[in-house]
Design an enzyme around this catalytic site. Sequence first.
Site, mmCIF file in Angstrom:
data_model
loop_
_atom_site.group_PDB
_atom_site.id
_atom_site.type_symbol
_atom_site.label_atom_id
_atom_site.label_comp_id
_atom_site.label_asym_id
_atom_site.label_seq_id
_atom_site.Cartn_x
_atom_site.Cartn_y
_atom_site.Cartn_z
ATOM 1 N N LYS A 34 0.963 -1.229 0.076
ATOM 2 C CA LYS A 34 -0.061 -0.179 -0.042
ATOM 3 C C LYS A 34 0.700 1.328 -0.033
ATOM 4 O O LYS A 34 1.566 1.493 0.947
ATOM 5 C CB LYS A 34 -0.927 -0.009 1.203
ATOM 6 C CG LYS A 34 -2.237 -0.959 1.238
ATOM 7 C CD LYS A 34 -3.029 -0.651 2.249
ATOM 8 C CE LYS A 34 -4.372 -1.350 2.147
ATOM 9 N NZ LYS A 34 -5.424 -1.225 3.214
ATOM 10 N N LYS A 72 1.267 -10.573 8.972
ATOM 11 C CA LYS A 72 0.660 -9.570 7.777
ATOM 12 C C LYS A 72 0.954 -10.364 6.273
ATOM 13 O O LYS A 72 0.037 -10.166 5.567
ATOM 14 C CB LYS A 72 1.601 -8.096 7.747
ATOM 15 C CG LYS A 72 1.092 -7.245 6.753
ATOM 16 C CD LYS A 72 1.314 -5.801 6.755
ATOM 17 C CE LYS A 72 0.671 -4.874 6.162
ATOM 18 N NZ LYS A 72 0.841 -3.664 6.014
ATOM 19 N N ARG A 105 -7.799 -8.781 4.276
ATOM 20 C CA ARG A 105 -6.880 -7.870 4.322
ATOM 21 C C ARG A 105 -7.297 -6.903 5.189
ATOM 22 O O ARG A 105 -6.615 -5.949 5.804
ATOM 23 C CB ARG A 105 -6.293 -7.295 3.001
ATOM 24 C CG ARG A 105 -5.245 -6.471 3.303
ATOM 25 C CD ARG A 105 -4.306 -5.963 2.083
ATOM 26 N NE ARG A 105 -3.291 -5.271 2.445
ATOM 27 C CZ ARG A 105 -2.210 -4.899 1.756
ATOM 28 N NH1 ARG A 105 -2.193 -5.523 0.822
ATOM 29 N NH2 ARG A 105 -1.451 -4.013 2.075
#
Length: 372
Positions: free
Chosen positions: A147, A231, A246
């Site tokens: 991200k 993660k 997620r």
Amino acid sequence: MAVIPVALAGRAYEVVIEEGLLGRLAKAAAPFLKAYEGGRKVPFVADANTHRLCHMAINDSLDADGLAAEWFVVQPGEEAKSWGVLEQLTDWLLALGVTRSDHVFALGGGVVGDLVGFACAVTKRGCGFVQIPTTLLAQVDSSVGGKTAINTAAGKNLIGAFHQPSLVLIDPTVLDTLPEREMRAGYAEVIKYGLLGDAAFFGWLEANGDKVLAREPTALEHAIATSIAMKAQIVAEDERETLDRRALLNLGHTFGHALEAETGFSDRLLHGEAVALGMVLAARYSARRGEISSGDAERAAQAIGAVGLPANLPALGITCDGAALVDHMRHDKKAEGTTLPFLLLRGIGEAYLARDVDLADIAAFLDGELAG
């Protein structure tokens, strides 16, 4: 030393955790430095504080292998994640002749990683980058998963892209110079992993959090590696957050981003501090809905408050009401009319995405929290 794979189809990469890695950078990142062996300088981006503390170790490591760095230095803080700085950075990369097969190195916290990742996503329609996170928050969270974004007047991280790094190098010893407040802010993201999906890890943190914050090597590496492994698994299952999986990583963030917006995305409230308080609010709102016991909600608040993170909304000293905080939430990328998906808890280590949360009820809940 720990090596954790992030198993994405066609774009798998590794996260390497090892003390002293910064001084061995040229060896650790050798495959991504080959393009610069002909004399071109290696592009590094860092904030001013990280550059001051770390650039000599990197320069020395590169020099030993006949390489040299070219530095782009930004000012510390969220202000660097802006259109203006993005334009300066992409112009700089183009002037250096960066190609799609090159790699840019991001040295710093989450701000630098987000900025560089987005710049690399759009430069030449996508060039590579290597993350070298230097804050605990970046090491356990933002450096992994792809991200990338900048901020705008409308809100945080609203302009961005998914763009995975090619490698993440984590040297826990760089945390020795991290201010205590920044260390605690990063620890909030570590607690997050326990709350969202690993009750045993949460219990371990309750017993060993002081060792992690004191930077005891074994405890610190365990906390970082466990967080990243969780993660990595979630990202591999739901890279672009098109499923609910997620989304679990956003526990505390919807409340937290509203608090950051209300405090002007400033040093008044660091991102990790906002997430910490956001998790307390998520736990207490879950208790309000009868989905988690009040005892578990206060256990979460106690674990967060015990390490010096904010666990009480009135302590922020903000003067707005719940409706004003909800107005900030309406800018969330996932907002739909009068509802917004919220990460809530059914228990310690059991987060889920609730799609039936009415924002008017959130405003009423926040009014109660603000009143103490």
